[in-house]
Enzyme design. Structure first.
Site, PDB file in Angstrom:
ATOM      1  N   GLU A 154     -29.997  -1.390  14.365  1.00 50.32           N
ATOM      2  CA  GLU A 154     -29.889  -0.603  13.118  1.00 50.32           C
ATOM      3  C   GLU A 154     -28.412  -0.484  12.766  1.00 50.32           C
ATOM      4  OE1 GLU A 154     -31.843   3.127  13.813  1.00 50.32           O
ATOM      5  OE2 GLU A 154     -33.770   2.131  14.209  1.00 50.32           O
ATOM      6  N   PRO A 155     -28.108  -0.097  11.535  1.00 50.17           N
ATOM      7  CA  PRO A 155     -26.689   0.034  11.178  1.00 50.17           C
ATOM      8  C   PRO A 155     -25.931   0.936  12.161  1.00 50.17           C
ATOM      9  CG  PRO A 155     -28.059   0.174   9.216  1.00 50.17           C
ATOM     10  CD  PRO A 155     -29.005   0.113  10.381  1.00 50.17           C
ATOM     11  N   GLY A 156     -26.593   1.936  12.758  1.00 47.31           N
ATOM     12  CA  GLY A 156     -25.893   2.822  13.701  1.00 47.31           C
ATOM     13  C   GLY A 156     -26.302   2.631  15.142  1.00 47.31           C
ATOM     14  N   ALA A 157     -27.028   1.571  15.461  1.00 46.15           N
ATOM     15  CA  ALA A 157     -27.499   1.388  16.843  1.00 46.15           C
ATOM     16  C   ALA A 157     -27.580  -0.086  17.195  1.00 46.15           C
ATOM     17  CB  ALA A 157     -28.873   2.031  17.029  1.00 46.15           C
ATOM     18  N   SER A 159     -25.628  -1.893  20.693  1.00 46.15           N
ATOM     19  CA  SER A 159     -25.670  -1.899  22.157  1.00 46.15           C
ATOM     20  C   SER A 159     -26.442  -0.697  22.690  1.00 46.15           C
ATOM     21  CB  SER A 159     -24.245  -1.833  22.723  1.00 46.15           C
ATOM     22  OG  SER A 159     -23.488  -2.896  22.248  1.00 46.15           O
ATOM     23  N   GLY A 374      -6.319 -29.633  17.243  1.00 43.84           N
ATOM     24  CA  GLY A 374      -5.184 -29.113  16.471  1.00 43.84           C
ATOM     25  C   GLY A 374      -5.471 -29.098  14.989  1.00 43.84           C
ATOM     26  N   GLU A 398     -28.580 -10.096  21.837  1.00 47.07           N
ATOM     27  CA  GLU A 398     -29.355  -9.743  23.041  1.00 47.07           C
ATOM     28  C   GLU A 398     -28.524  -9.007  24.081  1.00 47.07           C
ATOM     29  OE1 GLU A 398     -32.829 -11.060  23.696  1.00 47.07           O
ATOM     30  OE2 GLU A 398     -32.666 -11.138  21.542  1.00 47.07           O
ATOM     31  N   THR A 400     -24.317  -7.508  24.385  1.00 47.87           N
ATOM     32  CA  THR A 400     -23.002  -8.150  24.456  1.00 47.87           C
ATOM     33  C   THR A 400     -22.605  -8.418  25.912  1.00 47.87           C
ATOM     34  OG1 THR A 400     -21.845  -6.051  24.643  1.00 47.87           O
ATOM     35  CG2 THR A 400     -22.231  -6.870  22.404  1.00 47.87           C
ATOM     36  N   GLN A 402     -20.090  -7.234  27.475  1.00 52.20           N
ATOM     37  CA  GLN A 402     -19.757  -5.963  28.153  1.00 52.20           C
ATOM     38  C   GLN A 402     -21.024  -5.279  28.671  1.00 52.20           C
ATOM     39  OE1 GLN A 402     -18.429  -6.824  25.201  1.00 52.20           O
ATOM     40  NE2 GLN A 402     -16.289  -6.221  25.050  1.00 52.20           N
TER      41      GLN A 402
HETATM   42  C1  LIG Z   1     -26.033 -13.534  14.902  1.00 54.47           C
HETATM   43  C2  LIG Z   1     -26.699 -12.261  15.298  1.00 54.47           C
HETATM   44  C3  LIG Z   1     -28.100 -12.239  15.405  1.00 54.47           C
HETATM   45  C4  LIG Z   1     -28.760 -11.055  15.776  1.00 54.47           C
HETATM   46  N1  LIG Z   1     -30.128 -11.049  15.826  1.00 54.47           N
HETATM   47  C5  LIG Z   1     -30.775  -9.881  16.075  1.00 54.47           C
HETATM   48  C6  LIG Z   1     -32.221  -9.813  16.012  1.00 54.47           C
HETATM   49  O1  LIG Z   1     -32.911 -10.809  15.747  1.00 54.47           O
HETATM   50  N2  LIG Z   1     -32.806  -8.612  16.195  1.00 54.47           N
HETATM   51  C7  LIG Z   1     -32.086  -7.476  16.482  1.00 54.47           C
HETATM   52  O2  LIG Z   1     -32.684  -6.426  16.664  1.00 54.47           O
HETATM   53  N3  LIG Z   1     -30.729  -7.518  16.548  1.00 54.47           N
HETATM   54  C8  LIG Z   1     -30.067  -8.686  16.342  1.00 54.47           C
HETATM   55  N4  LIG Z   1     -28.675  -8.720  16.376  1.00 54.47           N
HETATM   56  C9  LIG Z   1     -27.927  -7.510  16.662  1.00 54.47           C
HETATM   57  C10 LIG Z   1     -27.291  -7.528  18.038  1.00 54.47           C
HETATM   58  O3  LIG Z   1     -28.285  -7.329  19.029  1.00 54.47           O
HETATM   59  C11 LIG Z   1     -26.205  -6.444  18.062  1.00 54.47           C
HETATM   60  O4  LIG Z   1     -25.173  -6.900  17.211  1.00 54.47           O
HETATM   61  C12 LIG Z   1     -25.676  -6.204  19.461  1.00 54.47           C
HETATM   62  O5  LIG Z   1     -26.631  -5.507  20.213  1.00 54.47           O
HETATM   63  C13 LIG Z   1     -24.354  -5.406  19.454  1.00 54.47           C
HETATM   64  O6  LIG Z   1     -24.483  -4.281  18.683  1.00 54.47           O
HETATM   65  P1  LIG Z   1     -23.361  -3.901  17.587  1.00 54.47           P
HETATM   66  O7  LIG Z   1     -23.093  -5.137  16.812  1.00 54.47           O
HETATM   67  O8  LIG Z   1     -23.859  -2.713  16.850  1.00 54.47           O
HETATM   68  O9  LIG Z   1     -22.078  -3.565  18.401  1.00 54.47           O
HETATM   69  P2  LIG Z   1     -21.730  -2.176  19.129  1.00 54.47           P
HETATM   70  O10 LIG Z   1     -22.867  -1.735  19.968  1.00 54.47           O
HETATM   71  O11 LIG Z   1     -21.237  -1.225  18.094  1.00 54.47           O
HETATM   72  O12 LIG Z   1     -20.548  -2.608  20.059  1.00 54.47           O
HETATM   73  C14 LIG Z   1     -19.229  -2.883  19.576  1.00 54.47           C
HETATM   74  C15 LIG Z   1     -18.381  -3.344  20.753  1.00 54.47           C
HETATM   75  O13 LIG Z   1     -18.300  -2.293  21.733  1.00 54.47           O
HETATM   76  C16 LIG Z   1     -18.754  -2.767  23.004  1.00 54.47           C
HETATM   77  N5  LIG Z   1     -19.484  -1.700  23.689  1.00 54.47           N
HETATM   78  C17 LIG Z   1     -20.501  -0.961  23.220  1.00 54.47           C
HETATM   79  N6  LIG Z   1     -20.936  -0.082  24.149  1.00 54.47           N
HETATM   80  C18 LIG Z   1     -20.171  -0.284  25.237  1.00 54.47           C
HETATM   81  C19 LIG Z   1     -20.122   0.313  26.528  1.00 54.47           C
HETATM   82  N7  LIG Z   1     -20.977   1.286  26.898  1.00 54.47           N
HETATM   83  N8  LIG Z   1     -19.195  -0.141  27.414  1.00 54.47           N
HETATM   84  C20 LIG Z   1     -18.345  -1.139  27.078  1.00 54.47           C
HETATM   85  N9  LIG Z   1     -18.334  -1.730  25.863  1.00 54.47           N
HETATM   86  C21 LIG Z   1     -19.234  -1.320  24.963  1.00 54.47           C
HETATM   87  C22 LIG Z   1     -19.667  -3.930  22.682  1.00 54.47           C
HETATM   88  O14 LIG Z   1     -19.768  -4.824  23.773  1.00 54.47           O
HETATM   89  C23 LIG Z   1     -18.983  -4.545  21.485  1.00 54.47           C
HETATM   90  O15 LIG Z   1     -17.941  -5.393  21.905  1.00 54.47           O
HETATM   91  C24 LIG Z   1     -28.007  -9.896  16.046  1.00 54.47           C
HETATM   92  C25 LIG Z   1     -26.608  -9.929  15.948  1.00 54.47           C
HETATM   93  C26 LIG Z   1     -25.957 -11.087  15.588  1.00 54.47           C
HETATM   94  C27 LIG Z   1     -24.449 -11.095  15.515  1.00 54.47           C
END
Ligand SMILES: Cc1cc2nc3c(=O)[nH]c(=O)nc-3n(C[C@H](O)[C@H](O)[C@H](O)COP(=O)(O)OP(=O)(O)OC[C@H]3O[C@@H](n4cnc5c(N)ncnc54)[C@H](O)[C@@H]3O)c2cc1C
Length: 418
Positions: A154-157, A159, A374, A398, A400, A402
């Site tokens: 979600e926009p706010g959820a 990781s 290059g 799936e 990150t 981290q």
């Molecule tokens: C190409 C693409 C396809 C996707 N497809 C799907 C899909 O089909 N279905 C779906 O539901 N989602 C999908 N996603 C979403 C994806 O699962 C999320 O982008 C991912 O879970 C990371 O969430 P965020 O982008 O909100 O980053 P955030 O959770 O906001 O994290 C930002 C940064 O902080 C780090 N971080 C966060 N928490 C911690 C912690 N506790 N300790 C250390 N570091 C931390 C993260 O590693 C990251 O580097 C997709 C994303 C992309 C880019």
């Protein structure tokens, strides 16, 4: 461990190689240049169906895809007295081997393939027999290209999946879903989407439930294809659920999961556990896809080194060698995690190791390619530049890198596996 690639799998790999060279890579480059996903009506998808692709792994009835004992012949005794395991690869191992090859040609096109996609693992692991029939049977012999989708983010959820705010409230024989989802692969073209919602945000993950929301359900809409830096051949889509009435029979796992906020802890963590089981199945596959992109980048780098007589430079040779070795290690991690899944053994840590290591190795390969090529690479019309943009997302999707490292480290220091 048995990582034998038998004759049948070899033939399937050869088929993908041919399809990759003639169709998948050109289509991926075309979509990248156009900056938009391959159209769902593209004849390529009908061709895939004719080739037997775009189907579910589910074979019908009870769950043979999750029961290797029912699918596989026993290992045989070797003359020397040892046991030789010549059984064919199980469904997970087969999946990672084929995924790597598909991603080698174009990971964006591979994800756009019709089929239940990321929606399939939760239906398989959490769905009742009736739900598998309802949602997966149509993918057995599909009459047309069909897609499934998976919407957790979600926009706010991202990781922190405990932070999801899409709500589900029981209303008679329905549930009412409200919330916003983002980045769901293939969502706007999907027959149905597995949507994760919370029955009670104060319970964190214990409040999670998963629903299969059919495409025409009133209240499901506002599909918007997101802008991405790479992997442009498939759509990552945001959408909304506004007072979206979903039949109770679409709650994955059936009514025993339906306990609401005030209910017993009987359903506790069912939704969250289902999500984690899905990830254990899909993370090795994502790792393998990263290996595929990395291999493509390494091939571009090595070809450039050969064409420009860079092989005499030991620094170049050393970097090529190190990159290849890292990719091989990554592949073995993915295969081991998948093999464990096929043996019905716990693989959470191994799946995270595969997912933590492979995208980093693949990124190294793409960086090496960019540096060796290059100016040629930086101009923006060479495959290496596209691979460089494509590969970054593999570390993000799936869970990150981290987050994978947190999963692995928790076990090292004796914290529960979640
Ligand atoms: C190409 C693409 C396809 C996707 N497809 C799907 C899909 O089909 N279905 C779906 O539901 N989602 C999908 N996603 C979403 C994806 O699962 C999320 O982008 C991912 O879970 C990371 O969430 P965020 O982008 O909100 O980053 P955030 O959770 O906001 O994290 C930002 C940064 O902080 C780090 N971080 C966060 N928490 C911690 C912690 N506790 N300790 C250390 N570091 C931390 C993260 O590693 C990251 O580097 C997709 C994303 C992309 C880019």
């Amino acid at each position: 461990m048995n990582f034998t690639i038998d004759e049948e799998l070899r033939k399937r790999l050869a088929g993908i190689r041919e399809l990759g060279r003639t169709q998948i890579r050109p289509l991926g480059i075309e979509a990248d240049r156009a900056g938009k996903p391959v159209d769902p009506d593209h004849p390529f998808y009908r061709l895939l169906l004719k080739l037997g692709l775009g189907r579910t792994r589910w074979l019908g009835g009870e769950d043979p895809t999750h029961d290797p004992a029912r699918r596989r012949t026993p290992a045989s005794q070797h003359e020397s007295g040892g046991v030789v395991d010549r059984r064919p690869a199980g469904p997970s191992l087969t999946g990672v081997v084929l995924s790597e090859e598909l991603a080698y040609w174009d990971r964006g096109v591979a994800v756009s393939f019709p089929g239940p996609g990321l929606g399939e693992p939760p239906v398989l692991s959490m769905g009742t027999p009736e739900q598998k029939e309802r949602f997966l049977a149509r993918f057995r012999e599909p009459d047309r290209p069909r897609w499934g989708s998976f919407a957790m983010t979600e926009p706010g959820a991202g990781s922190d999946v405990a932070a999801i705010r899409t709500t589900c409230k029981r209303d008679g024989d329905h549930w009412i879903l409200d919330g916003d989802k983002s980045f769901a692969a293939n969502a706007s073209r999907a027959d149905w989407i597995v949507v994760w919602a919370t029955a009670d945000a104060s319970q964190g993950r214990a409040g999670h439930r998963a629903f299969v929301v059919e495409r025409d359900t009133p209240g499901l809409g506002d599909f918007k294809i997101e802008k991405k830096m790479g992997l442009k051949a498939y759509e990552s889509t945001s959408f909304t659920l506004r007072h979206c009435r979903v039949p109770a029979s679409s709650l994955l796992g059936g009514d025993e999961q339906s306990v609401n906020a005030e209910g017993s802890r009987g359903a506790k963590r069912a939704g969250f556990k289902g999500a984690m089981q899905s990830f254990n199945a899909t993370r090795p596959m994502i790792g393998a896809m990263a290996v595929g992109i990395g291999r493509a980048a390494l091939d571009e780098a090595a070809a450039f080194a050969r064409e420009h007589d860079l092989g005499g430079d030991s620094r170049v040779r050393d970097r090529l060698e190190r990159t290849r070795r890292k990719l091989r290690v990554a592949r073995l991690l993915c295969w081991r995690a998948a093999w464990l899944a096929d043996q019905q053994q716990p693989n959470m840590v191994e799946a995270s190791m595969a997912k933590a290591h492979a995208p980093a190795a693949a990124l190294d390969a793409a960086v090496l390619g960019m540096e060796l090529l290059g100016e040629v690479g930086a101009r923006g019309d060479h495959l290496i530049e596209k691979l460089f943009r494509d590969v970054k997302a593999m570390d993000i999707v799936e869970g990150t890198g981290q987050i994978q490292r947190i999963v692995i480290a928790r076990q090292l220091v004796g914290l529960p596996r979640e």
